[in-house]
Design a protein around this motif. Structure first.
Motif, PDB file in Angstrom:
ATOM      1  N   TYR A 104       0.840  -1.202   0.000  1.00  0.00           N
ATOM      2  CA  TYR A 104       0.000   0.000   0.000  1.00  0.00           C
ATOM      3  C   TYR A 104       0.878   1.256   0.000  1.00  0.00           C
ATOM      4  N   MET A 105       1.885   1.280   0.858  1.00  0.00           N
ATOM      5  CA  MET A 105       2.771   2.448   0.925  1.00  0.00           C
ATOM      6  C   MET A 105       3.502   2.641  -0.411  1.00  0.00           C
ATOM      7  N   ALA A 106       3.927   1.534  -1.020  1.00  0.00           N
ATOM      8  CA  ALA A 106       4.604   1.624  -2.313  1.00  0.00           C
ATOM      9  C   ALA A 106       3.656   2.127  -3.397  1.00  0.00           C
ATOM     10  N   ALA A 107       2.416   1.660  -3.350  1.00  0.00           N
ATOM     11  CA  ALA A 107       1.425   2.066  -4.355  1.00  0.00           C
ATOM     12  C   ALA A 107       1.088   3.545  -4.245  1.00  0.00           C
ATOM     13  N   ARG A 108       1.013   4.060  -3.024  1.00  0.00           N
ATOM     14  CA  ARG A 108       0.721   5.487  -2.857  1.00  0.00           C
ATOM     15  C   ARG A 108       1.840   6.329  -3.469  1.00  0.00           C
ATOM     16  N   ALA A 109       3.088   5.882  -3.279  1.00  0.00           N
ATOM     17  CA  ALA A 109       4.216   6.607  -3.871  1.00  0.00           C
ATOM     18  C   ALA A 109       4.192   6.492  -5.394  1.00  0.00           C
ATOM     19  N   ALA A 110       3.899   5.292  -5.906  1.00  0.00           N
ATOM     20  CA  ALA A 110       3.855   5.086  -7.357  1.00  0.00           C
ATOM     21  C   ALA A 110       2.728   5.876  -7.996  1.00  0.00           C
ATOM     22  N   ALA A 111       1.600   6.004  -7.301  1.00  0.00           N
ATOM     23  CA  ALA A 111       0.445   6.737  -7.842  1.00  0.00           C
ATOM     24  C   ALA A 111       0.768   8.199  -8.075  1.00  0.00           C
ATOM     25  N   ARG A 112       1.657   8.750  -7.271  1.00  0.00           N
ATOM     26  CA  ARG A 112       2.025  10.172  -7.403  1.00  0.00           C
ATOM     27  C   ARG A 112       3.170  10.388  -8.387  1.00  0.00           C
ATOM     28  N   SER A 113       3.745   9.309  -8.882  1.00  0.00           N
ATOM     29  CA  SER A 113       4.933   9.424  -9.722  1.00  0.00           C
ATOM     30  C   SER A 113       4.584   9.668 -11.188  1.00  0.00           C
ATOM     31  N   LYS A 114       5.575  10.176 -11.916  1.00  0.00           N
ATOM     32  CA  LYS A 114       5.446  10.309 -13.366  1.00  0.00           C
ATOM     33  C   LYS A 114       6.054   9.058 -13.988  1.00  0.00           C
ATOM     34  N   SER A 115       5.242   8.028 -14.044  1.00  0.00           N
ATOM     35  CA  SER A 115       5.692   6.724 -14.538  1.00  0.00           C
ATOM     36  C   SER A 115       4.484   5.991 -15.096  1.00  0.00           C
ATOM     37  N   PRO A 116       4.691   4.867 -15.785  1.00  0.00           N
ATOM     38  CA  PRO A 116       3.545   4.076 -16.259  1.00  0.00           C
ATOM     39  C   PRO A 116       2.602   3.669 -15.135  1.00  0.00           C
ATOM     40  N   LEU A 117       3.127   3.451 -13.941  1.00  0.00           N
ATOM     41  CA  LEU A 117       2.269   3.099 -12.808  1.00  0.00           C
ATOM     42  C   LEU A 117       1.420   4.289 -12.378  1.00  0.00           C
ATOM     43  N   GLY A 118       2.035   5.462 -12.368  1.00  0.00           N
ATOM     44  CA  GLY A 118       1.281   6.667 -12.041  1.00  0.00           C
ATOM     45  C   GLY A 118       0.206   6.945 -13.080  1.00  0.00           C
ATOM     46  N   ASP A 119       0.545   6.716 -14.359  1.00  0.00           N
ATOM     47  CA  ASP A 119      -0.435   6.910 -15.441  1.00  0.00           C
ATOM     48  C   ASP A 119      -1.595   5.923 -15.304  1.00  0.00           C
ATOM     49  N   PHE A 120      -1.282   4.684 -14.914  1.00  0.00           N
ATOM     50  CA  PHE A 120      -2.311   3.663 -14.720  1.00  0.00           C
ATOM     51  C   PHE A 120      -3.293   4.104 -13.637  1.00  0.00           C
ATOM     52  N   TYR A 121      -2.776   4.598 -12.535  1.00  0.00           N
ATOM     53  CA  TYR A 121      -3.627   5.065 -11.436  1.00  0.00           C
ATOM     54  C   TYR A 121      -4.497   6.237 -11.890  1.00  0.00           C
ATOM     55  N   LYS A 122      -3.915   7.176 -12.604  1.00  0.00           N
ATOM     56  CA  LYS A 122      -4.662   8.365 -13.055  1.00  0.00           C
ATOM     57  C   LYS A 122      -5.766   7.979 -14.040  1.00  0.00           C
ATOM     58  N   ARG A 123      -5.509   6.973 -14.874  1.00  0.00           N
ATOM     59  CA  ARG A 123      -6.550   6.522 -15.814  1.00  0.00           C
ATOM     60  C   ARG A 123      -7.733   5.927 -15.064  1.00  0.00           C
ATOM     61  N   LEU A 124      -7.466   5.191 -14.010  1.00  0.00           N
ATOM     62  CA  LEU A 124      -8.546   4.613 -13.215  1.00  0.00           C
ATOM     63  C   LEU A 124      -9.378   5.699 -12.548  1.00  0.00           C
ATOM     64  N   ILE A 125      -8.723   6.706 -12.015  1.00  0.00           N
ATOM     65  CA  ILE A 125      -9.440   7.827 -11.389  1.00  0.00           C
ATOM     66  C   ILE A 125     -10.275   8.560 -12.432  1.00  0.00           C
ATOM     67  N   ALA A 126      -9.692   8.767 -13.614  1.00  0.00           N
ATOM     68  CA  ALA A 126     -10.416   9.456 -14.681  1.00  0.00           C
ATOM     69  C   ALA A 126     -11.628   8.647 -15.151  1.00  0.00           C
ATOM     70  N   ALA A 127     -11.549   7.328 -15.009  1.00  0.00           N
ATOM     71  CA  ALA A 127     -12.660   6.455 -15.417  1.00  0.00           C
ATOM     72  C   ALA A 127     -13.743   6.373 -14.351  1.00  0.00           C
ATOM     73  N   GLY A 128     -13.558   7.097 -13.243  1.00  0.00           N
ATOM     74  CA  GLY A 128     -14.587   7.137 -12.210  1.00  0.00           C
ATOM     75  C   GLY A 128     -14.351   6.229 -11.019  1.00  0.00           C
ATOM     76  N   LYS A 129     -13.206   5.555 -10.969  1.00  0.00           N
ATOM     77  CA  LYS A 129     -12.907   4.698  -9.831  1.00  0.00           C
ATOM     78  C   LYS A 129     -12.562   5.559  -8.614  1.00  0.00           C
ATOM     79  N   THR A 130     -12.933   5.075  -7.438  1.00  0.00           N
ATOM     80  CA  THR A 130     -12.593   5.789  -6.212  1.00  0.00           C
ATOM     81  C   THR A 130     -11.096   5.614  -5.945  1.00  0.00           C
ATOM     82  N   PRO A 131     -10.491   6.534  -5.193  1.00  0.00           N
ATOM     83  CA  PRO A 131      -9.061   6.383  -4.866  1.00  0.00           C
ATOM     84  C   PRO A 131      -8.740   5.043  -4.219  1.00  0.00           C
TER      85      PRO A 131
END
Length: 317
Positions: A259-286
């Motif tokens: 969980y701690m690693a995912a929170r850091a990855a979600a804020r990063s400028k990386s494919p993992l961060g982009d993946f998280y942002k796409r989910l949020i944009a699609a209406g998923k909750t944080p």
């Protein structure tokens, strides 16, 4: 031709080991000490180690450790089971009664029915796991003491708690030193930690927790590892009802580290961060997006460990 496995179930308590020798349909009892472990080996060995005999028992808070080590050193296929799952399995069979003989027999049946992973004897990793688990307990204790201090009115009690917190802080630092020493003395562990850290968001604490507490990483399928950690989504559908998929069970300590690693990855400028942002944009909750990212990271780490390959986007980030 697949080898036909036969199962021996052992109910472990502080003082006793109760065996169900399924191939012989016989119960035996030995003491839970060095003499008893030797007796277990003598009872099971005639069944044939090479004949596909599996010895299964529950994780019992440490009472099983001596037995486990003795069996692995003797070359047996050993399976350590989740006690809750075994108990739920017993109830599904209508076995509401509980005693040592019943438990041993149910353990053998569960090990045969469920997909379980063989144990591996790895003293260096097990020592690291003990240190990592101890550190986690100290961190939890530090949080508890801090929360308690905030509610105290007595100046004297506040002072006591500040001393306790300072002691815990020193113990965490000492444990960190021991962890680094344990990893530094074993090149294979150090290499695995460094490999996992190539994934965005994974730092020392997360990598060490994964290496120590998830030895199955890289040895099982992506679905199996997600279920093992408790990140596999389960359906809740019946007829026309379509329920919300949710995660359940698994290894809490590993999930917390991810969980701690995912929170850091979600804020990063990386494919993992982009993946998280796409989910949020699609209406998923944080929360849902974070769990999905944790699962993606775990599956990626599993593949990295399996192939002994660094994250393919490491240099780009």
């Amino acid at each position: 031709m697949a080898l036909h496995l036969t199962f021996v179930g052992i109910d472990v308590s502080k003082d006793w080991l109760d065996l169900w020798l399924a191939p012989l349909k016989r119960f035996e009892r030995t003491s839970n000490d060095a003499a008893g472990w030797a007796a277990v080996i003598a009872l099971v060995k005639p069944l044939g180690i090479e004949a596909g005999v599996v010895v299964a028992f529950e994780a019992t808070g440490g009472y099983e450790q001596g037995l486990r080590k003795a069996l692995l050193e003797a070359g047996f296929d050993v399976r350590r089971l989740n006690p809750l799952r075994v108990r739920l399995y017993a109830k599904s069979l209508g076995r509401n009664a509980k005693n040592d003989r019943i438990d041993a027999r149910v353990i053998a049946r569960y090990a045969e029915a469920a997909g379980t992973t063989p144990e591996i004897l790895d003293p260096a990793r097990e020592h690291l796991a003990e240190l990592v688990s101890h550190r986690r307990r100290l961190v939890d204790e530090r949080v508890a003491v801090g929360n308690q201090t905030a509610t105290l009115r007595s100046v004297h009690l506040q002072a006591q708690n500040r001393k306790r917190r300072a002691l815990i802080e020193r113990q965490i630092e000492e444990t960190d030193t021991l962890i680094l020493e344990a990893i530094g003395h074993v090149p294979s562990l150090l290499a695995k930690v460094e490999l996992l850290k190539t994934l965005k968001g994974v730092k020392d604490i997360t990598a060490m927790a994964l290496v120590a507490l998830l030895p199955e990483l890289g040895r099982i399928t992506r679905r199996a590892v997600a279920a093992l950690v408790g990140l596999a989504p389960f359906d809740h559908d019946s007829g026309k009802l379509k329920g919300t998929r949710s995660i359940a069970g698994g290894r809490t300590a590993v999930r917390t580290a991810l969980y701690m690693a995912a929170r850091a990855a979600a804020r990063s400028k990386s494919p993992l961060g982009d993946f998280y942002k796409r989910l949020i944009a699609a209406g998923k909750t944080p929360k849902v997006a974070t769990v999905a990212l944790m699962r993606k990271m775990l599956v990626t780490l599993n593949a990295m460990t399996r192939d002994n390959q660094a994250w393919k986007h490491a240099k780009a980030c």
